[in-house]
Design an enzyme around this catalytic site. Sequence first.
Site, short mmCIF file in Angstrom:
data_model
loop_
_atom_site.label_atom_id
_atom_site.label_comp_id
_atom_site.label_asym_id
_atom_site.label_seq_id
_atom_site.Cartn_x
_atom_site.Cartn_y
_atom_site.Cartn_z
N GLN A 20 0.82 -1.22 0.00
CA GLN A 20 0.00 0.00 0.00
C GLN A 20 0.85 1.27 0.00
O GLN A 20 0.33 2.37 -0.18
CB GLN A 20 -0.92 0.02 1.23
CG GLN A 20 -1.84 -1.20 1.31
CD GLN A 20 -2.74 -1.33 0.10
OE1 GLN A 20 -3.32 -0.37 -0.37
NE2 GLN A 20 -2.84 -2.54 -0.42
N CYS A 21 2.15 1.13 0.23
CA CYS A 21 3.06 2.28 0.35
C CYS A 21 3.77 2.54 -0.98
O CYS A 21 4.43 1.66 -1.53
CB CYS A 21 4.09 1.99 1.45
SG CYS A 21 5.42 3.20 1.55
N SER A 22 3.66 3.75 -1.48
CA SER A 22 4.27 4.08 -2.77
C SER A 22 5.79 3.97 -2.72
O SER A 22 6.41 3.50 -3.67
CB SER A 22 3.86 5.48 -3.23
OG SER A 22 4.34 6.47 -2.34
#
Length: 115
Positions: free
Chosen positions: A10-12
């Site tokens: 979910q973390c870019s």
Amino acid sequence: MTVKIYHNPQCSKSRQTLQILQEEGVAAEVIEYLKQPPSREELTQILQALGMRPRDLMRQGEAEYQQAGLDNPDLSDEQLIQAMLDHPRLIERPIVVKDGQVIIGRPPQRVLDIL
């Protein structure tokens, strides 16, 4: 070469770091640490390799950090490590480990420093 990435899809920044590894032809072991948190031993080794104290590896803006009162300066390193084990969302990401070397992929291009 053994490479692990403690990854949050979910973390870019985590996705970008993983992409750099893939572009460099590195077949990294992807550990989704929210589903499979590191052990106490692994987390301690990561901290030692980074030369960091537990609070330095914590995402202090997370709700869990505030709700658990982890900003209390009287908490021991062991208590902070336990908090990260109990709430892996508190662990800064992504963490890349290669043959005992460790980096935090912020910015993602830092991963190139250990390849």
